[in-house]
Structure formats: C-alpha cells, structure tokens
Design a protein around this motif. Structure first.
Motif, PDB file in Angstrom:
ATOM      1  N   CYS A  36       0.791  -1.228   0.000  1.00 63.44           N
ATOM      2  CA  CYS A  36       0.000   0.000   0.000  1.00 63.44           C
ATOM      3  C   CYS A  36       0.827   1.284   0.000  1.00 63.44           C
ATOM      4  CB  CYS A  36      -0.931   0.008   1.210  1.00 63.44           C
ATOM      5  SG  CYS A  36      -2.089  -1.375   1.233  1.00 63.44           S
ATOM      6  N   ASP A  37       2.091   1.184   0.370  1.00 60.77           N
ATOM      7  CA  ASP A  37       2.964   2.359   0.400  1.00 60.77           C
ATOM      8  C   ASP A  37       3.684   2.451  -0.942  1.00 60.77           C
ATOM      9  OD1 ASP A  37       4.878   4.303   0.814  1.00 60.77           O
ATOM     10  OD2 ASP A  37       5.511   3.571   2.771  1.00 60.77           O
ATOM     11  N   LYS A  38       3.318   3.438  -1.739  1.00 56.96           N
ATOM     12  CA  LYS A  38       3.881   3.528  -3.084  1.00 56.96           C
ATOM     13  C   LYS A  38       5.382   3.793  -3.067  1.00 56.96           C
ATOM     14  CE  LYS A  38       2.540   8.417  -3.485  1.00 56.96           C
ATOM     15  NZ  LYS A  38       1.719   9.390  -4.250  1.00 56.96           N
ATOM     16  N   ASN A  39       5.909   4.281  -1.938  1.00 59.89           N
ATOM     17  CA  ASN A  39       7.343   4.565  -1.848  1.00 59.89           C
ATOM     18  C   ASN A  39       8.141   3.449  -1.197  1.00 59.89           C
ATOM     19  OD1 ASN A  39       7.085   7.213  -2.979  1.00 59.89           O
ATOM     20  ND2 ASN A  39       6.249   7.903  -1.000  1.00 59.89           N
ATOM     21  N   ASP A  40       7.453   2.397  -0.756  1.00 63.17           N
ATOM     22  CA  ASP A  40       8.127   1.280  -0.106  1.00 63.17           C
ATOM     23  C   ASP A  40       7.366   0.009  -0.424  1.00 63.17           C
ATOM     24  OD1 ASP A  40       9.474  -0.533   1.433  1.00 63.17           O
ATOM     25  OD2 ASP A  40       9.007   0.398   3.365  1.00 63.17           O
TER      26      ASP A  40
END
Length: 332
Positions: A325-329
């Motif tokens: 869900c975390d686009k950066n991780d």
C-alpha cells in the motif's frame, strides 16, 4: 494532509473499485497509520464473489482488508504507548462495549465488536487508515511488515491450538483444502511430518484409517480447516477416543456428522471464532524465529492492482497474496 488515500472498495458482488477516499483524523484513542502490507484473506474474496458471508451482508460500499501492518503517522491525544514512525501490526477486532465477553477475556465473541472489512465496518486495504491504538502492536526491528500482516492468520492458528489444548508432544491432524502437491510441499517445508493426498472417491472412514496408518496411532487432536462436510466426518472418525476436534473452517449451516460415534468415544467438538489475546504471542514467535511465515507469501501486487491480486487469489494461483500500500516502499 495533501496525500491520496487510494482504497480498495467493494460496492457490490463482483464490483471492486480502486478509488481515492478522505484521510480520517485519529480520535483521542486512535492512531493514523500509513498502511504498508495487507494480505488477501479468503473472506475478502468471498465478499467480492458473493456480497455476503452468512448473516454479514454488504449493504453499502466497504473498504476490504484485515490482515495488515503499517507505520504510525499521527497519534490521538490520549495515546502514550505509540509515536509517529512506529511500525505496527493491526488486530482487526476491537470491542465497542465493556460487556460480559470483554470482562472475561473473550472479546472476540462480543456481538457489538468492530471488525475490519465485516459489514458495515471498513477494512484497511488503503493508503491511510485510523485504528484503535490499543489494538496496534509495535513490531520488533527483526519482524517485517509482511510478517506483521501475517500475524492475523497466524492468530487463527494460535487461538485454535489454545482452544484444542495442543501442547508439546501432541499428535495433531490438520484437515485442509489443499489438494495440490505444491501446496502440500509448503506444508512440509513449514513443519508437517506427513502429508496425505485425498482422492475424490475416498470415504470418511477410509481416510480416517489411512491417517491412523500414517501416524501409527489416531491423532489426539484434529484441527479441521475446511468446513466441508466430508472433512468434518473424517476428522471425527480419525480422532482418538477422548480427543478433540477443533472446527476452524466454516461451511454449511447444517452439517451431517457421526455425532453418536463421537459421543460414545468422548470426542469433544469445539469451535473457534477468530481469536483473542494472540498478538503478543505471535510477535514473540516471529521475533524468536521459532515460526517462519515468510514462505507463505507467493505473490505481491501494488495497491493499484488490487483487482488483479483478488483474481490471483480466487484462482488459487498462490498461497498468500500480499498487497503493498505504500507507493514509496514496496519491500516486504
């Protein structure tokens, strides 16, 4: 917060949409979480395919997801045990009332309990989610977000084993719905001593005899995870006199079973409903390395591809499908 909150929202049977929703401010006893990893459960797929599970019927759009872990972004005014940046696993069932079930430690049985992704309560398959801080558990540094998300299904097993009385030295039969050699191979990798492939024409008593031959004795405890009538029958016939059959899988409301056979042999039939008081034990198991859930994750998808992830789960192509869900991780 000028951030998008993409969410997987079920509108009706077969109608799963990815849409942007408002980010909620945490109440005094809540935390706002940036979600990281959310596993897809069979119940999520069932709601998607059928629009209901038993008496729980989808009547309005609902965010799916309840196997989850994330990072604290903001804490409510009354929260003191968590702070921004903490990595946490989420227990999805939160009692609303201090009723008799709550008082005796069986809050999972409270009829008014909040539970993620059970109508009408929203789940946490989204970018940002608020949850009761007392039901968010800090993860040790050596436990990943994905392991944190898998504490939810692990908790089902812990609660079932507690209810069944499993201890060191117990002989246990687990009835599952895995008819594929690859999935049985994973079961062996994770600790199963023997595997028995079931044929469609095998009868319940015939299977029970095969179990006894493989183990060298009848199991003291059987954990039945399918809810299928023939499997429940096998579980009852297979379990030794004075043993326990634990019903974990939920099937038809009415099931024909050899009840007299179980009764005269004093085989106890017990049920479970989700879990309670399991997260601390599960975290300790994972942190110590005594339990390894990592091989269960076979597929990963970004949140934007939630529909594809649900299709993969429904087709039985993986064991545990994880949404990131975390686009950066997108790491585990």
């Amino acid at each position: 917060m000028a951030e998008e909150n993409l969410s997987a929202v079920l509108y009706a049977k077969g109608d799963l949409r990815i849409e942007n929703r408002p980010i909620s401010e945490p109440g005094p006893n809540e935390v706002l979480l940036q979600m990281h990893s959310v596993g897809i459960c069979g119940s999520d797929v069932h709601y998607w395919q059928h629009g209901q599970i038993g008496d729980f019927v989808l009547k309005k759009p609902m965010v799916l997801g309840h196997e989850a872990a994330g990072r604290v972004v903001k804490v409510g005014s009354a929260v003191s045990h968590l702070k921004p940046g903490d990595r946490v696993a989420i227990e999805p069932g939160v009692p609303r009332d201090m009723d008799e079930f709550f008082k005796r430690g069986q809050y999972n049985l409270s009829p008014t309990i909040f539970f993620c992704a059970t109508p009408p309560d929203h789940g946490n398959l989204c970018r940002y989610y608020t949850h009761n801080a007392n039901f968010c558990y800090k993860l040790p540094d050596n436990v990943t977000f994905e392991e944190g998300a898998l504490i939810e299904p692990l908790s089902v097993g812990i609660h079932a084993c507690r209810r069944a009385g499993v201890t060191l030295g117990s002989t246990v039969l687990i009835c599952g719905a895995d008819l594929f050699a690859e999935r049985l191979g994973v079961a062996k990798e994770l600790g199963a001593d023997f595997q028995l492939t079931v044929k469609k024409d095998d009868g319940a008593q015939q299977l029970a005899k095969k179990v006894e031959e493989i183990l060298g004795a009848q199991p003291q405890i059987t954990i039945e995870c399918t809810g299928v009538e023939s499997c429940i029958q096998t579980a009852l016939y297979a379990t030794c006199s004075g043993g326990v059959v634990m019903l974990v899988g939920l099937g038809a409301a009415m099931t024909t079973v050899p009840l007299v056979n179980a009764a005269v042999r004093e085989v106890d039939i017990r049920g479970v409903f989700r879990y309670c008081n399991t997260w601390p034990m599960a975290i300790a198991m994972l942190s110590s390395g005594k339990v390894n859930v990592k091989p269960l994750v076979t597929h990963r998808f970004p949140l934007e591809q939630a529909v594809q992830a649900f299709e993969t789960t429904h087709q039985g192509l993986g064991i545990k499908v994880m949404l990131k869900c975390d686009k950066n991780d997108q790491n585990p």
